[in-house]
Motif scaffolding. Structure first.
Motif, mmCIF file in Angstrom:
data_model
loop_
_atom_site.group_PDB
_atom_site.id
_atom_site.type_symbol
_atom_site.label_atom_id
_atom_site.label_comp_id
_atom_site.label_asym_id
_atom_site.label_seq_id
_atom_site.Cartn_x
_atom_site.Cartn_y
_atom_site.Cartn_z
ATOM 1 N N TRP A 1 59.276 -27.857 -4.484
ATOM 2 C CA TRP A 1 57.772 -27.456 -4.654
ATOM 3 C C TRP A 1 56.972 -27.029 -3.434
ATOM 4 O O TRP A 1 55.957 -27.209 -3.638
ATOM 5 N N SER A 2 57.549 -27.545 -2.093
ATOM 6 C CA SER A 2 56.850 -27.526 -1.042
ATOM 7 C C SER A 2 56.170 -26.261 -0.613
ATOM 8 O O SER A 2 55.100 -26.292 -0.322
ATOM 9 N N GLY B 1 48.780 -24.434 -2.401
ATOM 10 C CA GLY B 1 48.288 -23.898 -3.525
ATOM 11 C C GLY B 1 47.633 -24.800 -4.553
ATOM 12 O O GLY B 1 46.675 -24.584 -4.841
ATOM 13 N N TRP B 2 48.485 -25.895 -4.977
ATOM 14 C CA TRP B 2 47.927 -26.873 -5.653
ATOM 15 C C TRP B 2 46.620 -27.646 -5.095
ATOM 16 O O TRP B 2 45.660 -27.907 -5.800
ATOM 17 N N PRO C 1 38.116 -29.273 -11.065
ATOM 18 C CA PRO C 1 38.660 -29.496 -12.546
ATOM 19 C C PRO C 1 38.966 -28.378 -13.629
ATOM 20 O O PRO C 1 39.726 -28.274 -14.294
ATOM 21 N N ASP C 2 38.071 -27.439 -13.254
ATOM 22 C CA ASP C 2 38.359 -26.266 -14.154
ATOM 23 C C ASP C 2 39.727 -25.319 -14.101
ATOM 24 O O ASP C 2 40.331 -25.030 -14.930
ATOM 25 N N ILE C 3 40.004 -25.475 -12.891
ATOM 26 C CA ILE C 3 41.491 -25.017 -12.513
ATOM 27 C C ILE C 3 42.272 -25.862 -13.332
ATOM 28 O O ILE C 3 43.453 -25.302 -13.942
ATOM 29 N N TYR C 4 42.508 -26.924 -13.175
ATOM 30 C CA TYR C 4 43.371 -27.996 -13.958
ATOM 31 C C TYR C 4 43.240 -28.084 -15.433
ATOM 32 O O TYR C 4 44.389 -27.903 -15.904
ATOM 33 N N ALA D 1 53.028 -34.382 -10.749
ATOM 34 C CA ALA D 1 53.205 -34.438 -9.252
ATOM 35 C C ALA D 1 51.899 -33.530 -8.863
ATOM 36 O O ALA D 1 51.291 -33.669 -7.622
ATOM 37 N N GLN D 2 51.483 -32.478 -9.718
ATOM 38 C CA GLN D 2 50.231 -31.903 -9.329
ATOM 39 C C GLN D 2 49.218 -32.616 -9.248
ATOM 40 O O GLN D 2 48.202 -32.864 -8.578
ATOM 41 N N GLY D 3 48.987 -33.629 -10.186
ATOM 42 C CA GLY D 3 48.128 -34.592 -10.399
ATOM 43 C C GLY D 3 47.932 -35.538 -9.140
ATOM 44 O O GLY D 3 46.678 -35.927 -8.688
ATOM 45 N N GLY D 4 49.034 -36.008 -8.597
ATOM 46 C CA GLY D 4 48.985 -36.796 -7.283
ATOM 47 C C GLY D 4 48.563 -36.040 -6.318
ATOM 48 O O GLY D 4 47.671 -36.473 -5.534
ATOM 49 N N VAL D 5 49.257 -34.975 -6.002
ATOM 50 C CA VAL D 5 48.725 -34.123 -4.976
ATOM 51 C C VAL D 5 47.240 -33.577 -4.799
ATOM 52 O O VAL D 5 46.566 -33.779 -3.688
#
Length: 307
Positions: free
Chosen positions: A227-228, A233-234, A245-248, A287-291
């Motif tokens: 995913w690198s 972008g994330w 947060p609206d994106i998420y 993963a997205q949450g952590g990043v």
């Protein structure tokens, strides 16, 4: 009697809240302890020097600098802080599969801003009042005027995890899958709980010897490997925002419709086919949450240390 320091008072408050929670039945909320722990572990490994110092400064001393040890604190205090209940999720209109802040971010009484997206914005704003201290931790850093910044850090860390669980941006009528009874293999549960806990626990059992550390390691390798090219972008917010947060949330309701709710009805039995096809979505959202938690904390504390 000597009055306890602000840091000691915060610690005692957190411990009391945890004790109250332990005596009550376990609710079906958030990612579950393992999911939130993994998101915070991923995030802490990606913090800038300024953010790492601020996090260590704000955490209670018994956390020993480990943010993940308190990443489920916000779930544990929702019985004590009843006002925080609506801050964990967003209810959207049934079957529209869209999210709109002005339309959807409100509690059952219609109070605007009382949803997980509003909470992320609020606690981000609070943490932007942080002032670095010369020693860690200190009363001046754990509270800032009217804000308890230790609690703000713990709420923000938890809520960024919550908004990445697809059913935390679910349909109003079923309360994000909480009222949809299903069987996870042979075990009766609710669809929301499947996404909070069951998929993660089954993955740990099948692939990671029931260990979250091994699961985190696998996700981290994907973040730096497969995913690198997507990670930058994330991390981005756009419009010079500190939190987005609206994106998420928009991603969340899309994932809920495309994966969580899809082909599920009352009393469905969910087994290998559902697990195998949904686990990649869970992995991605963890993963997205952590990043994104790391990116948000870096933006916050990189600003506060240059004031």
């Amino acid at each position: 009697m000597e009055r306890p320091s602000a840091t000691t008072a915060v610690l005692l408050h957190l411990l009391l809240a945890a004790a109250v929670f332990a005596a009550l039945p376990a609710p079906s909320h958030g990612w579950g302890v393992h999911g939130h722990l993994m998101i915070c572990q991923i995030a802490q490994g990606r913090l800038s020097d300024a953010a790492a110092k601020a996090v260590d400064d704000l955490l209670p001393s018994d956390a020993e600098g480990n943010l993940s040890s308190l990443c489920s604190w916000a779930d544990k205090v929702r019985f004590r802080y009843h006002w925080s209940e609506p801050l964990h999720f967003i209810d959207t209109p049934d079957d529209l599969c869209t999210y709109d802040y002005d339309r959807d971010c409100k509690d059952e009484e219609g109070v605007k801003g009382r949803c997980v997206a509003g909470a992320i914005n609020n606690y981000t704003s609070q943490l932007l009042t942080y002032t670095p201290s010369s020693s860690s931790p200190s009363p001046s850093s754990s509270s800032s005027g009217q804000y308890n910044l230790t609690e703000a850090l713990l709420f923000l860390s938890h809520f960024i995890g919550d908004v990445h669980q697809p059913l935390h941006v679910g349909f109003s009528s079923d309360r994000g899958g909480n009222t949809i009874d299903v069987h996870w293999y042979r075990r009766k549960t609710e669809l929301h709980h499947v996404w909070d806990v069951n998929i993660i626990e089954t993955a740990e059992k099948d692939f990671y010897d029931q260990g979250t550390a091994e699961f985190v390691d696998a996700l981290t390798k994907n973040i730096t490997g497969e995913w690198s090219e997507k990670v930058e972008g994330w991390e981005e917010c756009g419009k010079n925002l500190t939190a987005c947060p609206d994106i998420y949330a928009t991603e969340g309701i899309t994932a809920a419709c495309d994966w969580a709710y899809k082909n599920v009805t009352e009393d469905s039995t969910l087994s290998d086919e559902y697990f195998d096809s949904r686990l990649p979505i869970v992995n991605l959202r963890l993963a997205q949450g952590g990043v994104r938690l790391a990116a948000t904390l870096n933006r916050i504390f990189d600003q506060t240390t240059t004031k």
